[in-house]
Scaffold this active site. Structure first.
Site, mmCIF file in Angstrom:
data_model
loop_
_atom_site.group_PDB
_atom_site.id
_atom_site.type_symbol
_atom_site.label_atom_id
_atom_site.label_comp_id
_atom_site.label_asym_id
_atom_site.label_seq_id
_atom_site.Cartn_x
_atom_site.Cartn_y
_atom_site.Cartn_z
ATOM 1 N N HIS A 289 0.822 -1.215 0.000
ATOM 2 C CA HIS A 289 0.000 0.000 0.000
ATOM 3 C C HIS A 289 0.854 1.262 0.000
ATOM 4 O O HIS A 289 0.625 2.187 -0.794
ATOM 5 C CB HIS A 289 -0.924 -0.001 1.226
ATOM 6 C CG HIS A 289 -1.751 1.242 1.357
ATOM 7 N ND1 HIS A 289 -1.332 2.339 2.091
ATOM 8 C CD2 HIS A 289 -2.952 1.572 0.830
ATOM 9 C CE1 HIS A 289 -2.253 3.284 2.014
ATOM 10 N NE2 HIS A 289 -3.242 2.847 1.265
ATOM 11 N N ARG B 119 -13.989 7.543 -6.141
ATOM 12 C CA ARG B 119 -14.235 6.903 -4.848
ATOM 13 C C ARG B 119 -14.386 7.957 -3.752
ATOM 14 O O ARG B 119 -13.622 8.914 -3.686
ATOM 15 C CB ARG B 119 -13.088 5.960 -4.503
ATOM 16 C CG ARG B 119 -12.916 4.802 -5.479
ATOM 17 C CD ARG B 119 -11.832 3.861 -4.979
ATOM 18 N NE ARG B 119 -11.696 2.690 -5.824
ATOM 19 C CZ ARG B 119 -10.810 2.571 -6.807
ATOM 20 N NH1 ARG B 119 -9.991 3.579 -7.068
ATOM 21 N NH2 ARG B 119 -10.731 1.477 -7.524
ATOM 22 N N ARG C 141 -19.147 7.590 -6.729
ATOM 23 C CA ARG C 141 -19.703 6.493 -5.940
ATOM 24 C C ARG C 141 -19.882 6.944 -4.498
ATOM 25 O O ARG C 141 -18.911 7.234 -3.798
ATOM 26 C CB ARG C 141 -18.789 5.265 -5.994
ATOM 27 C CG ARG C 141 -19.376 4.062 -5.252
ATOM 28 C CD ARG C 141 -18.497 2.839 -5.397
ATOM 29 N NE ARG C 141 -17.255 2.963 -4.650
ATOM 30 C CZ ARG C 141 -16.252 2.092 -4.713
ATOM 31 N NH1 ARG C 141 -16.350 1.063 -5.536
ATOM 32 N NH2 ARG C 141 -15.157 2.258 -4.008
#
Length: 314
Positions: free
Chosen positions: A168, A262, A309
């Site tokens: 990540h 997002r 979204r």
């Protein structure tokens, strides 16, 4: 295969078949230093990557998945996109070799190349991050996850003890253009909070103090690769997680719009769960933060469409 560099893996995520969820557990000692991929899988991935690059005629950032089963392991390519960071790096110069008269405090994998000098902050949890991190500090921690993004965004460089070049911290740092070193063993113990260091994320080295020889600009030729925007019969949309990157993405990809914006990272920037914020009377603060995030994405892409979204916070 000409070189292998295996980073110790301390935790793994496995399916819990009773609950249907994913569980985290420690990796058994005998498997911590084992390779995640077999030599055959590495060679297969290299072949696929070369075929994809030949097809698009430009360096590619390829994501893959490996599925195991009774019939063996299958390698799948799940996403590919033009590589826009490493291809722009300068050719090796004086800054890309270790300086013998300088003290190397820790060393790891160069996950997102770049240089930065500043004060380190040893941060072991999010509470410490909120209290300690200041603009352009060197974030030193064990590992990051999406909850760390607000503090990663203000860091001048990132150093993690665990992880490899696809973890990540590495992926997000490359997206944000922040120098990052991962897999730097014992970094939280060997580096000191408040002390000055120079992070050379081209070579994966953290030097003690400010190293002027590295920080000074060096003349060097830039390796140029052609930027090829493929012509397709379908419209090409991009996914965006960090609104701060929208202007760069719109300019470099010439995409036809945003297929997925997002909301998760916009929520993280607020600092509290939306439902808790509403209960505390801070609903307008949440609305303003989300609206600003949407504005940052919609403006550089206008008049192209942006698909947002929403969050399900119940």
């Amino acid at each position: 295969i000409v070189h292998k560099e295996i980073v110790p893996k301390m935790v793994e995520h496995v399916p819990n078949h009773k609950t249907g969820l994913t569980a985290q557990r420690e990796v058994p000692a005998e498997r911590r230093n084992a390779s995640s991929l077999s030599d055959e899988q590495v060679v297969e991935l290299a072949r696929l990557a070369r075929d994809i690059e030949d097809h698009y005629q430009t360096p590619q950032d390829v994501e893959f998945a490996v599925e195991g089963g009774k019939s063996g392991h299958a390698v799948y390519v799940v996403q590919t996109r033009p590589e826009t960071f490493w291809a722009k790096m300068k050719a090796p110069s004086a800054s890309s070799v270790h300086l013998l008269d300088r003290v190397v405090v820790v060393q790891g994998l160069a996950a997102s190349p770049g240089l930065h000098a500043g004060r380190a902050k040893i941060v072991l949890n999010l509470q410490d991050a909120g209290r300690m991190m200041k603009e352009k500090d060197i974030l030193v921690t064990r590992m990051t996850n999406p909850d760390w993004v607000p503090y990663m965004k203000i860091a001048g460089a990132i150093v993690t003890e665990d992880g490899g070049t696809t973890c990540h911290a590495a992926i997000v740092s490359r997206e944000m253009g922040i120098p990052c070193i991962v897999g730097a063993r014992n970094a939280t113990r060997l580096l000191g909070s408040g002390k000055e260091y120079t992070v050379d994320a081209k070579t994966g080295v953290v030097y003690q103090g400010l190293v002027e020889e590295i920080l000074k600009p060096h003349a060097g030729s830039t390796v140029q690769f052609p930027t090829v925007i493929p012509v397709t019969s379908t419209r090409i949309y991009v996914n965006i997680s960090l609104p701060e990157l929208a202007e760069k993405v719109a300019r470099e990809t010439q995409a036809d719009g945003v297929g997925l914006l997002r909301a998760e990272h916009m929520m993280l920037s607020v600092g509290k769960h939306p439902r808790l914020l509403i209960e505390e009377g801070g609903g307008q603060r949440m609305v303003d933060a989300f609206a600003e995030g949407v504005r940052k994405v919609a403006t550089p892409f206008a008049p192209k469409p942006v698909v947002y979204r929403c969050l399900d916070c119940m």
